[in-house]
Each structure stands twice: as structure tokens, then as C-alpha cells.
Design a protein around this motif. Structure first.
Motif, mmCIF file in Angstrom:
data_model
loop_
_atom_site.group_PDB
_atom_site.id
_atom_site.type_symbol
_atom_site.label_atom_id
_atom_site.label_comp_id
_atom_site.label_asym_id
_atom_site.label_seq_id
_atom_site.Cartn_x
_atom_site.Cartn_y
_atom_site.Cartn_z
ATOM 1 N N THR A 91 -5.256 -6.363 10.791
ATOM 2 C CA THR A 91 -5.650 -7.238 9.481
ATOM 3 C C THR A 91 -4.814 -6.727 8.303
ATOM 4 O OG1 THR A 91 -7.233 -5.600 8.900
ATOM 5 C CG2 THR A 91 -8.025 -7.400 10.570
ATOM 6 N N ILE A 92 -4.300 -5.476 8.503
ATOM 7 C CA ILE A 92 -3.281 -5.104 7.212
ATOM 8 C C ILE A 92 -2.095 -5.949 7.015
ATOM 9 C CG2 ILE A 92 -2.161 -3.290 6.165
ATOM 10 C CD1 ILE A 92 -4.229 -1.331 7.291
ATOM 11 N N ARG A 93 -1.721 -6.707 6.202
ATOM 12 C CA ARG A 93 -0.689 -7.363 5.883
ATOM 13 C C ARG A 93 0.239 -6.876 5.072
ATOM 14 N NH1 ARG A 93 -0.818 -10.413 1.229
ATOM 15 N NH2 ARG A 93 -2.497 -10.493 0.344
ATOM 16 N N ALA A 94 0.056 -5.898 4.302
ATOM 17 C CA ALA A 94 0.729 -5.199 3.386
ATOM 18 C C ALA A 94 1.795 -4.447 3.900
ATOM 19 C CB ALA A 94 -0.156 -4.299 2.476
ATOM 20 N N SER A 95 2.947 -4.563 2.971
ATOM 21 C CA SER A 95 4.122 -3.454 3.335
ATOM 22 C C SER A 95 3.639 -2.083 3.107
ATOM 23 C CB SER A 95 5.282 -4.001 2.387
ATOM 24 O OG SER A 95 5.629 -5.183 2.724
ATOM 25 N N LEU A 96 4.070 -1.181 3.734
ATOM 26 C CA LEU A 96 3.597 0.117 3.454
ATOM 27 C C LEU A 96 4.582 1.126 2.971
ATOM 28 C CD1 LEU A 96 1.583 0.639 6.960
ATOM 29 C CD2 LEU A 96 0.787 -0.114 4.560
ATOM 30 N N ARG A 131 -1.343 -4.274 -5.386
ATOM 31 C CA ARG A 131 -0.888 -3.141 -5.035
ATOM 32 C C ARG A 131 -2.165 -2.032 -4.788
ATOM 33 N NH1 ARG A 131 3.668 -0.992 -8.602
ATOM 34 N NH2 ARG A 131 2.234 -1.795 -10.180
ATOM 35 N N LEU A 132 -2.254 -1.170 -3.810
ATOM 36 C CA LEU A 132 -2.975 -0.128 -3.631
ATOM 37 C C LEU A 132 -2.329 1.153 -3.380
ATOM 38 C CD1 LEU A 132 -5.931 0.561 -3.183
ATOM 39 C CD2 LEU A 132 -5.606 0.163 -0.668
ATOM 40 N N ILE A 133 -2.960 2.286 -4.052
ATOM 41 C CA ILE A 133 -2.559 3.482 -3.903
ATOM 42 C C ILE A 133 -3.453 4.374 -3.257
ATOM 43 C CG2 ILE A 133 -1.355 5.599 -5.137
ATOM 44 C CD1 ILE A 133 -0.589 3.752 -7.382
ATOM 45 N N VAL A 134 -3.431 5.019 -2.341
ATOM 46 C CA VAL A 134 -4.112 5.969 -1.368
ATOM 47 C C VAL A 134 -3.799 7.250 -1.482
ATOM 48 C CG1 VAL A 134 -5.032 5.894 1.091
ATOM 49 C CG2 VAL A 134 -4.266 3.969 0.236
ATOM 50 N N GLY A 135 -4.815 8.208 -1.677
ATOM 51 C CA GLY A 135 -4.587 9.712 -1.853
ATOM 52 C C GLY A 135 -5.709 10.351 -2.463
ATOM 53 N N ASP A 136 -5.481 11.478 -2.859
ATOM 54 C CA ASP A 136 -6.576 12.281 -3.253
ATOM 55 C C ASP A 136 -6.900 11.861 -4.748
ATOM 56 O OD1 ASP A 136 -4.991 13.873 -5.115
ATOM 57 O OD2 ASP A 136 -4.113 14.425 -3.217
ATOM 58 N N ASP A 137 -8.135 12.603 -5.257
ATOM 59 C CA ASP A 137 -8.504 12.259 -6.608
ATOM 60 C C ASP A 137 -7.478 12.683 -7.715
ATOM 61 O OD1 ASP A 137 -8.803 15.063 -6.181
ATOM 62 O OD2 ASP A 137 -10.861 15.061 -7.250
ATOM 63 N N GLY A 138 -6.256 13.301 -7.478
ATOM 64 C CA GLY A 138 -5.413 13.583 -8.480
ATOM 65 C C GLY A 138 -4.371 12.375 -8.606
ATOM 66 N N ILE A 139 -4.352 11.232 -7.950
ATOM 67 C CA ILE A 139 -3.505 10.123 -8.261
ATOM 68 C C ILE A 139 -3.208 9.759 -9.542
ATOM 69 C CG2 ILE A 139 -3.245 7.682 -7.632
ATOM 70 C CD1 ILE A 139 -4.748 7.882 -5.170
ATOM 71 N N VAL A 140 -2.062 9.623 -9.702
ATOM 72 C CA VAL A 140 -1.192 9.471 -11.072
ATOM 73 C C VAL A 140 -1.521 7.872 -11.109
ATOM 74 C CG1 VAL A 140 0.591 9.413 -12.814
ATOM 75 C CG2 VAL A 140 0.207 11.372 -11.401
ATOM 76 N N ILE A 183 0.777 -1.329 -0.185
ATOM 77 C CA ILE A 183 -0.149 -0.149 0.001
ATOM 78 C C ILE A 183 0.952 1.375 -0.119
ATOM 79 C CG2 ILE A 183 -1.826 1.144 1.291
ATOM 80 C CD1 ILE A 183 -2.724 -1.178 2.460
ATOM 81 N N LEU A 184 0.747 1.998 -1.041
ATOM 82 C CA LEU A 184 1.437 3.471 -1.112
ATOM 83 C C LEU A 184 0.530 4.635 -0.821
ATOM 84 C CD1 LEU A 184 3.786 5.174 -1.964
ATOM 85 C CD2 LEU A 184 2.823 4.915 -4.596
ATOM 86 N N PHE A 185 1.074 5.434 0.110
ATOM 87 C CA PHE A 185 0.242 6.677 0.423
ATOM 88 C C PHE A 185 1.112 7.870 -0.119
ATOM 89 C CE2 PHE A 185 -0.653 3.529 3.776
ATOM 90 C CZ PHE A 185 -2.000 3.871 4.005
ATOM 91 N N THR A 186 0.197 8.455 -0.989
ATOM 92 C CA THR A 186 0.859 9.645 -1.773
ATOM 93 C C THR A 186 0.900 11.054 -0.863
ATOM 94 O OG1 THR A 186 -1.408 10.587 -2.301
ATOM 95 C CG2 THR A 186 -0.324 8.877 -3.795
ATOM 96 N N SER A 187 0.505 11.069 0.246
ATOM 97 C CA SER A 187 0.556 12.284 1.098
ATOM 98 C C SER A 187 0.462 12.038 2.639
ATOM 99 C CB SER A 187 -0.305 13.252 0.625
ATOM 100 O OG SER A 187 -1.782 13.049 1.250
ATOM 101 N N PRO A 188 0.923 12.843 3.544
ATOM 102 C CA PRO A 188 0.505 12.705 4.918
ATOM 103 C C PRO A 188 -1.031 12.868 5.210
ATOM 104 C CG PRO A 188 2.334 14.129 4.705
ATOM 105 C CD PRO A 188 1.819 14.043 3.323
ATOM 106 N N GLU A 189 -1.687 13.553 4.492
ATOM 107 C CA GLU A 189 -3.328 13.458 4.663
ATOM 108 C C GLU A 189 -3.860 12.525 4.489
ATOM 109 O OE1 GLU A 189 -1.437 17.769 3.847
ATOM 110 O OE2 GLU A 189 -1.414 15.968 3.046
#
Length: 480
Positions: free
Chosen positions: A328-333, A363-372, A304-310
Motif C-alpha cells: 500500500t506504500i506508494r511513496a518513493s523511499l 513528505r514524511l520523515i521517519v526517525g527518533d524524537d531528535g528529527i530535525v 518517505i525519508l528514514f533517518t537511520s537504519p533503526e
């Protein structure tokens, strides 16, 4: 409707850290802010997102709003029941026309307060390494306007009293009248060899100084094309500057940095760059709306990739509110920037930078609606982000006033957002950055800069604040 109130606030001389605690608290409570040219626009970012901004800037022979109109607006907005902040550079009681504004409010029985600020006549000299008083050099100090309401704009002053009776004199906004000032001080008894220093944009990273004497400073100012806003300081105390100059010794003094921005929170990187002596303009300024999200299936992901602190905060808030167990989250962050990684660390979780995330696995990318978009990666939008339109004219004015020489992209996500933000301002990114030193934080960021067709100058060895500051301090402006 209940009448609101007005707070007349001194914003200090320019460095945003020099505003008073009371002044900053007033900004945070404002419904409307009327602000001057010399009040640092970065202070507006502490206001609520729905606060209305009204620019009242003044330039010689060109006033955005006349004083009478400013008075009318203060009354009008307060009578609408709003909390109105009049944000004035320096101290509102030192050539700030606060008396006229307060009188207008008193006439309409509108409640008001006045919050003092640090005056540039004291602060700018200190940032140039000069205390305005010293028991061996200067026992008296005067602040003097260098232009007035006389027909020719030349100040009508007690020149003999100033020349013979005051050790240190600070003239405000007087570069245009500098020959007149010097001539009168010499004529009325001040030695022609008396030291003089001009301090341009005092307390900003763009601060410049020009030193001379009453005999030659006017000629030097013309040769160097010195202009306002400047403080003219006259007195023997200027000799202390050689020993105690401090601000101009900072490692990033002279750096005027444009910093690409992805979040809407206070930037730790921007603050540290300013602490090291740089001017920093952040762009774009975003408005964020948190979305309702479903996190019930996050346990199925490997990475799981987080695109920002927010996005970290929004994700884990949703996780808690939906009763999901973090275990329950087994993913690498991963975080798109070191700031995002630190936000995950604060949740008690280990994380790495995005460039270390494998290309395999779910893979999961977490962020705002501007995610590339990335291949084979799902996306989870935690918020909607849009450009704050109120800050576009503010940004343009900041660019006009500054002489930007450095561009920093802190993450790969910041590149596309920066380019798009400039496009909405009618500015071409390639043209803007053509002659700047463009610095990327990390290999992925550098690749994103190259893909966008923007200039490349280099990157620090690590994507950290410390490495960036060391890198900038060791590189000559305009060089590699």
C-alpha cells in the motif's frame, strides 16, 4: 539470595577484534563490568544497556581504585547475585594480578572463571612486524615486569640469566626504568649493539615505535618523550621488521578519527575504518526506547525519508504488527545515509539518498524524537533516543588518551546530535574541531556542518565507505 559469579576476562592488547569469542560472550552477559585503563572501552558497547560500568584504571602514582578495593567490589557485586566481569587488558595472568583477585573470590566461595587473553608482549611486536621467536634469530622468549614492589620500583631480576640465556625479552610498562634496564643487560653480557624497539599503544591505530640499541635507546626515548603504555622489546629478531612490517602499511594507519554517531547499533563504517588501520572514537553513545506508532495512513505520502537504519526496522515492524500491507506504500523511499539506504534494500525496497528527495509532494520523515524539522514535512517518531550517561566519562578519557586528527560526519542528522552531545559533556564543538581535518559525507552533510559554524575540510566524491577510505588515504593529515 543466590550468589552470582565472576568472570576474569583478558581483553587483549587494544585492538577490540583481538578479544576472544569466550571473552566477548562474557561481556554480553554481564550485569557489572569492572574494567582497566588498557582494556579498550569500545568493548563495553557489547554489554547490555543496563549493565553497570566501574572504572579501575591505573596510572603511575595515581590509581582510581586500589587493588584491595577492586577485590572487595568483585565480592560485593557477586554476593548481590550479579554476573560480574573483570575486564583486564592483555592476558589476566601476565602481570594482571588475577591471582590476587581469584584468591579473594575463592575465600568467599564465589564461583569464578578465568578467560585468557592475548598478551601485549606478543601482540604489540607482531603489529610492529616482529615475531618474538624465529628459528634463525630467537629460540627463547621471556616476558618481564619492568617495575615491581621494591622500594625504588626498580625490578629485582636475574639479569645475568636474561642477558645470556634469553634471545628475545619483552619488558612491560618500563619506559621510566629504561636506562636501568639497558645498563643491567649490558653489564651482564648483552651486547650494547643489541636491537631494541619501544612499541607505544601497540595494536591501536595510534601505535608508535622507536628503534635503537641498548646503547642509545634510553637517550632516544627521552628526546622523543616516549611514555607508557609501551612494550620494550630486546633482541636480534627485531631485524625482521624491515621485511614484514604490515600494520603500519595500512592506508589509514596514523588516523585517529572521531566519528559522529546517530545510531545505537554496531557501526559498519567504524569497523571498516579500523580495518584500514585507523583508531576510531564514536560519539555520542545512545540509549533507544522504541515507541508505539500508528502507520495506518502512510499510503498517503509521496516521499518517505528514514533517518537511520533503526528507524527502518522499527517502522516495518510496526507495519507488520498492525496488519498493513507493504504494497500500500506508494511513496518513493529515501535514507539519510548510505547505511539507511542499505537497511531499506534489505527489506526488498529500492531507495535513494536524502539529497535526491524532491522538495515537492507530501513528505514524511521517519526517525527518533531528535528529527530535525523540515518545511512541509510530517514527522513520525519511532523511538525515543537519549544520551547514554555512562559513556560520557568513558568518552572523555578516550579523548584524553588519543590525539585525534580527523573528524567524520556520516550524515546531516549526525551534526546537530554530535554538537548537542558534546555540550552535555561540557565540550565546545568548535574548539574541539579547530585543528582537525573535518570530513563530510555528502553535500547535505557539508551544508549542515557549515550551518553549525564548524570547520570544513572537504568531502569524498561519493557518500560511501569505499570513497571515504580512498579520500582519507589520499589526503595528508592536516591538509585539504
Amino acid at each position: 539470595m543466590k550468589t552470582g559469579k565472576v568472570v576474569l576476562v583478558g581483553a587483549g592488547p587494544g585492538d577490540p577484534g583481538l578479544i576472544t569469542v569466550k571473552g566477548l560472550n562474557a561481556i554480553k552477559q554481564a550485569d557489572v563490568i569492572l574494567y582497566d585503563r588498557l582494556a579498550n572501552p569500545k568493548l563495553l558497547e557489547f554489554a547490555e544497556p543496563d549493565c553497570e560500568f566501574i572504572y579501575c584504571g591505573k596510572l603511575p602514582e595515581r590509581h582510581t581504585l586500589r587493588q584491595e578495593k577492586i577485590n572487595e567490589l568483585l565480592v560485593e557485586k557477586a554476593l548481590e547475585g550479579k554476573t560480574v566481569i573483570r575486564l583486564k587488558g592483555g592476558d589476566p595472568g601476565v602481570f594482571g594480578r588475577v591471582g590476587e583477585e581469584a584468591a579473594a573470590l575463592a575465600h568467599y566461595k564465589i564461583p569464578f572463571e578465568i578467560v585468557p587473553g592475548i598478551s601485549s608482549g606478543i601482540a604489540a611486536p607482531l603489529y610492529a612486524g616482529i615475531p618474538v621467536t624465529h628459528r634463525e634469530h630467537a629460540e627463547s622468549f621471556a616476558v618481564v615486569t619492568a617495575h615491581d614492589k621494591s622500594e625504588n620500583g626498580k625490578p629485582l631480576l636475574d639479569w645475568e640469566g636474561l642477558a645470556r640465556g634469553v634471545d628475545t625479552i619483552a619488558f612491560y610498562m618500563g619506559v621510566g626504568n629504561l636506562p636501568y634496564i639497558c645498563e643491567n643487560l649490558i653489564h651482564h653480557g648483552k651486547s650494547a649493539s643489541t636491537p631494541v624497539i619501544l612499541i607505544h599503544w601497540g595494536t591501536f591505530g595510534r601505535q608508535k615505535t622507536l628503534q635503537g640499541t641498548l646503547a642509545n635507546i634510553a637517550e632516544r626515548a627521552i628526546a622523543e618523550k616516549f611514555s607508557n603504555p609501551s612494550i620494550i622489546l630486546v633482541g636480534d629478531v627485531i631485524s625482521l621488521r624491515e621485511k614484514i612490517s604490515w600494520f603500519e602499511q595500512k592506508p589509514l594507519y596514523g588516523r585517529q578519527i572521531l566519528l559522529a554517531r546517530t545510531g545505537d547499533s554496531v557501526s559498519e563504517l567504524a569497523q571498516e575504518l579500523m580495518n584500514q588501520g585507523a583508531d576510531v572514537i564514536e560519539f555520542p553513545k545512545w540509549k533507544r526506547t522504541v515507541l508505539s506508532i500508528d502507520v495506518t495512513n502512510v499510503a498517503s505520502y509521496d516521499h518517505i525519508l528514514f533517518t537511520s537504519p533503526e528507524s527502518v526496522t522499527e517502522f516495518f515492524t510496526a507495519l507488520f504488527e498492525q496488519g498493513s500491507d507493504i504494497r500500500t506504500i506508494r511513496a518513493s523511499l529515501y535514507g539519510a545515509s548510505s547505511k539507511s539506504v542499505r537497511a531499506l534494500n534489505k527489506q526488498g525496497l529500492m531507495a535513494n539518498l536524502a539529497e535526491e528527495m524532491p522538495a515537492t509532494g507530501k513528505r514524511l520523515i521517519v526517525g527518533d524524537d531528535g528529527i530535525v524539522t523540515q518545511d512541509n514535512a510530517d514527522k513520525l517518531y519511532t523511538s525515543k533516543k537519549e544520551l547514554d550517561q555512562q559513556f560520557i566519562p568513558i568518552f572523555k578519557r578516550m579523548l584524553e588518551e588519543a590525539d585525534v586528527n580527523t573528524m567524520i560526519f556520516p550524515s546531516s542528522a549526525s551534526v546537530a546530535q554530535f554538537v548537542e552531545g558534546l555540550r552535555e559533556c561540557g565540550i565546545d564543538a568548535t574548539e574541539l574541531l579547530a585543528n582537525l581535518q573535518v570530513v563530510s559525507m555528502g553535500k547535505q552533510t557539508m551544508a549542515a556542518v557549515a550551518d553549525a559554524g564548524l570547520p570544513l575540510s572537504g568531502m569524498p566524491p561519493k557518500a560511501t565507505k569505499e570513497a571515504l577510505i580512498s579520500y582519507l588515504a589520499g589526503r595528508a593529515l592536516g591538509g585539504e
